[in-house]
Design a protein around this motif. Sequence first.
Motif, PDB file in Angstrom:
ATOM      1  N   ASP A   1       0.824  -1.211   0.000  1.00  0.00           N
ATOM      2  CA  ASP A   1       0.000   0.000   0.000  1.00  0.00           C
ATOM      3  C   ASP A   1       0.860   1.265   0.000  1.00  0.00           C
ATOM      4  N   GLN A   2       2.067   1.176   0.613  1.00  0.00           N
ATOM      5  CA  GLN A   2       2.949   2.347   0.665  1.00  0.00           C
ATOM      6  C   GLN A   2       3.960   2.354  -0.476  1.00  0.00           C
ATOM      7  N   GLY A   3       3.840   1.391  -1.388  1.00  0.00           N
ATOM      8  CA  GLY A   3       4.767   1.328  -2.517  1.00  0.00           C
ATOM      9  C   GLY A   3       6.163   0.853  -2.132  1.00  0.00           C
ATOM     10  N   VAL A   4       6.242   0.008  -1.110  1.00  0.00           N
ATOM     11  CA  VAL A   4       7.532  -0.494  -0.635  1.00  0.00           C
ATOM     12  C   VAL A   4       7.621  -1.987  -0.893  1.00  0.00           C
ATOM     13  N   VAL A   5       8.785  -2.446  -1.316  1.00  0.00           N
ATOM     14  CA  VAL A   5       9.038  -3.866  -1.553  1.00  0.00           C
ATOM     15  C   VAL A   5       9.900  -4.411  -0.422  1.00  0.00           C
ATOM     16  N   ILE A   6       9.477  -5.518   0.201  1.00  0.00           N
ATOM     17  CA  ILE A   6      10.255  -6.167   1.271  1.00  0.00           C
ATOM     18  C   ILE A   6      10.853  -7.457   0.723  1.00  0.00           C
ATOM     19  N   GLU A   7      12.173  -7.610   0.820  1.00  0.00           N
ATOM     20  CA  GLU A   7      12.867  -8.803   0.353  1.00  0.00           C
ATOM     21  C   GLU A   7      13.549  -9.488   1.533  1.00  0.00           C
ATOM     22  N   VAL A   8      13.734 -10.800   1.396  1.00  0.00           N
ATOM     23  CA  VAL A   8      14.379 -11.593   2.446  1.00  0.00           C
ATOM     24  C   VAL A   8      15.543 -12.351   1.840  1.00  0.00           C
ATOM     25  N   ASP A   9      16.674 -12.299   2.505  1.00  0.00           N
ATOM     26  CA  ASP A   9      17.867 -13.055   2.084  1.00  0.00           C
ATOM     27  C   ASP A   9      18.478 -13.702   3.333  1.00  0.00           C
ATOM     28  N   ALA A  10      18.043 -14.905   3.645  1.00  0.00           N
ATOM     29  CA  ALA A  10      18.521 -15.599   4.853  1.00  0.00           C
ATOM     30  C   ALA A  10      18.508 -17.101   4.609  1.00  0.00           C
ATOM     31  N   PRO A  11      19.607 -17.804   4.915  1.00  0.00           N
ATOM     32  CA  PRO A  11      19.619 -19.254   4.716  1.00  0.00           C
ATOM     33  C   PRO A  11      18.749 -19.968   5.743  1.00  0.00           C
ATOM     34  N   ALA A  12      18.295 -21.146   5.394  1.00  0.00           N
ATOM     35  CA  ALA A  12      17.488 -21.938   6.321  1.00  0.00           C
ATOM     36  C   ALA A  12      18.385 -22.558   7.388  1.00  0.00           C
ATOM     37  N   GLY A  13      17.794 -22.791   8.565  1.00  0.00           N
ATOM     38  CA  GLY A  13      18.530 -23.465   9.640  1.00  0.00           C
ATOM     39  C   GLY A  13      19.499 -22.590  10.390  1.00  0.00           C
ATOM     40  N   LEU A  14      19.393 -21.272  10.274  1.00  0.00           N
ATOM     41  CA  LEU A  14      20.246 -20.349  11.015  1.00  0.00           C
ATOM     42  C   LEU A  14      19.578 -20.082  12.365  1.00  0.00           C
ATOM     43  N   MET A  15      20.146 -20.681  13.426  1.00  0.00           N
ATOM     44  CA  MET A  15      19.442 -20.730  14.702  1.00  0.00           C
ATOM     45  C   MET A  15      20.063 -19.817  15.757  1.00  0.00           C
TER      46      MET A  15
ATOM     47  N   ARG B   1      12.344   0.305  -0.658  1.00  0.00           N
ATOM     48  CA  ARG B   1      12.850  -1.074  -0.612  1.00  0.00           C
ATOM     49  C   ARG B   1      13.405  -1.372   0.772  1.00  0.00           C
ATOM     50  N   ILE B   2      13.020  -2.532   1.315  1.00  0.00           N
ATOM     51  CA  ILE B   2      13.520  -2.995   2.615  1.00  0.00           C
ATOM     52  C   ILE B   2      14.075  -4.396   2.431  1.00  0.00           C
ATOM     53  N   LEU B   3      15.284  -4.624   2.935  1.00  0.00           N
ATOM     54  CA  LEU B   3      15.923  -5.931   2.837  1.00  0.00           C
ATOM     55  C   LEU B   3      16.103  -6.515   4.233  1.00  0.00           C
ATOM     56  N   LEU B   4      15.504  -7.690   4.439  1.00  0.00           N
ATOM     57  CA  LEU B   4      15.697  -8.437   5.681  1.00  0.00           C
ATOM     58  C   LEU B   4      16.665  -9.574   5.386  1.00  0.00           C
ATOM     59  N   SER B   5      17.836  -9.563   6.026  1.00  0.00           N
ATOM     60  CA  SER B   5      18.846 -10.594   5.740  1.00  0.00           C
ATOM     61  C   SER B   5      19.466 -11.092   7.028  1.00  0.00           C
ATOM     62  N   ALA B   6      20.103 -12.258   6.918  1.00  0.00           N
ATOM     63  CA  ALA B   6      20.784 -12.859   8.068  1.00  0.00           C
ATOM     64  C   ALA B   6      21.937 -13.701   7.552  1.00  0.00           C
ATOM     65  N   GLN B   7      23.012 -13.736   8.320  1.00  0.00           N
ATOM     66  CA  GLN B   7      24.181 -14.524   7.950  1.00  0.00           C
ATOM     67  C   GLN B   7      24.985 -14.868   9.195  1.00  0.00           C
ATOM     68  N   ARG B   8      25.742 -15.961   9.113  1.00  0.00           N
ATOM     69  CA  ARG B   8      26.593 -16.376  10.219  1.00  0.00           C
ATOM     70  C   ARG B   8      27.977 -15.763  10.057  1.00  0.00           C
ATOM     71  N   GLN B   9      28.510 -15.227  11.156  1.00  0.00           N
ATOM     72  CA  GLN B   9      29.844 -14.607  11.146  1.00  0.00           C
ATOM     73  C   GLN B   9      30.556 -14.949  12.445  1.00  0.00           C
ATOM     74  N   ASP B  10      31.575 -15.802  12.364  1.00  0.00           N
ATOM     75  CA  ASP B  10      32.433 -16.097  13.516  1.00  0.00           C
ATOM     76  C   ASP B  10      31.640 -16.529  14.748  1.00  0.00           C
ATOM     77  N   GLY B  11      30.749 -17.506  14.560  1.00  0.00           N
ATOM     78  CA  GLY B  11      29.996 -18.018  15.691  1.00  0.00           C
ATOM     79  C   GLY B  11      28.868 -17.137  16.150  1.00  0.00           C
ATOM     80  N   ARG B  12      28.513 -16.115  15.380  1.00  0.00           N
ATOM     81  CA  ARG B  12      27.401 -15.226  15.719  1.00  0.00           C
ATOM     82  C   ARG B  12      26.504 -15.070  14.496  1.00  0.00           C
ATOM     83  N   VAL B  13      25.276 -14.653  14.756  1.00  0.00           N
ATOM     84  CA  VAL B  13      24.314 -14.440  13.675  1.00  0.00           C
ATOM     85  C   VAL B  13      24.084 -12.936  13.535  1.00  0.00           C
ATOM     86  N   ARG B  14      24.272 -12.459  12.330  1.00  0.00           N
ATOM     87  CA  ARG B  14      24.093 -11.040  12.028  1.00  0.00           C
ATOM     88  C   ARG B  14      22.766 -10.864  11.275  1.00  0.00           C
ATOM     89  N   ILE B  15      21.799 -10.226  11.908  1.00  0.00           N
ATOM     90  CA  ILE B  15      20.470  -9.999  11.330  1.00  0.00           C
ATOM     91  C   ILE B  15      20.391  -8.526  10.931  1.00  0.00           C
TER      92      ILE B  15
END
Length: 460
Positions: free
Chosen positions: A328-342, A368-382
């Motif tokens: 409704d606000q003309g914004v696109v939300i994307e997700v870039d996160a691997p499965a099983g990141l706990m 545009r909004i990007l929701l992402s997550a990745q593992r870095q040195d034993g931590r999860v960066r969201i």
Amino acid sequence: MRWRHSVIWRFAALVFLMQIACVMLALVAVHHFTSQSVNRASREVAVSLRDDIAATYAAAGLKAAAAAVRFRIATDPAKSSVILLLDPRGQRIAGNLSGWPAGVGRSESWRHVDLRRSRHQDREPLTMGIVTTRFPDGTQLLTGHVVENDLRFGGYLEASLVGAVLLAIPLAGCAAFVSAAIIKGRLRSVIEAAGAVGSGDMERRIKPTGSGDMFDALSEEINAMLDRITSLMNEMRLVTDGLAHDLRSPLTRMRAVLDNAMRHSKDEISTAALEKALDEGDTLLRMLDAALFISRAEAGIGRDSFIPVDVGSLLQDFQEMYDVLAEDQGVVIEVDAPAGLMVRSHREIFGQVLSNLIDNALKYGGDRILLSAQRQDGRVRIIVADNGRGIPEGHRQEALRRFARLDAARHISGAGLGLSLAAAVAHLHGGTLTLGDAAPGLCVSLILPAMMDEPNTTAQ
């Protein structure tokens, strides 16, 4: 290099250098006194020979002195003496040298020369310490003592000293390492306790060793300080909790009164005013709830309810939840996160943080909004990133404060608690929240400890 500025490294280096310096000084002192002692003993022998022969010469004449020289040479058990007696014309009268040594003066108090004695089996010249004397009538007397063995002993001593220094270096290094390890061991308990307290474990304390030293005194003072801080925090928590509960009741009653008045209002202006008052009341209730939540999170309340949470699945859920509003606000939300990141988290608390961050991106971001997550040195960066105007680097710390409202956001409704709430939740999880540049836009990074062993079943 940072280790060069470490106090412990400097202490270890000081211990190492001091031990090496002490060893060097001790060995140099031993070498000096030993050499002086040996040299003094040899000189005393040569001077004693000279004095005896000179006394005989003064008492009985040249012939008696020559006889004394022969007697001394014959009765020398170690065959280490050297004597030469010359008459006033320079002719040899007695002694075990064939002639006066070249380069030796007529009145030498003490010097080393290399000589070969006559009537001895000296294959090579021997180093000797000699004393020379000239009598009033021109008679010359040379007395001395073989110092070859003494010098050889000195050489052995120097080699031993060098070996001792080489052995002292690794020993001093070990001593410095052990000393640094002891200091680090005593400080580790302080660091671990401080880290635990910083993560929210306010019951953690430093256990004294009972040695009564300055480290124990430091531990006792830190424990007393932590006790005081814990007491103040408990008192503050009671005050804030009580205040929040006390304020919630009258605000709720006020909202009910306003709602009832609005339903019975016939005037459009009055109805609009009542609606605005209701909105402000709702804002106040949300602010109280958020402030209370932040205080509880910073105090570590809620960790006992942590469960495994799949970050990628949670981000997908929030994408689906906000898709209609974003469209409704003309914004696109994307997700870039691997499965099983706990991560271990309270799903509702974690969801509230993501909801606040997405709301902020919708309010202040671009298209545009990007929701992402990745593992870095034993931590999860969201990461929640947008392509809006962002926040200037100099204002990012200010944006993390409670009730902070930057100039660009003052015309938009809100309490200024979204980012501070996210930072409090990061603290609750033992993580951090950072604001960065998405070039363009704002990049909010929530860094949390990752689960080491990811289970087969996850919380959805």
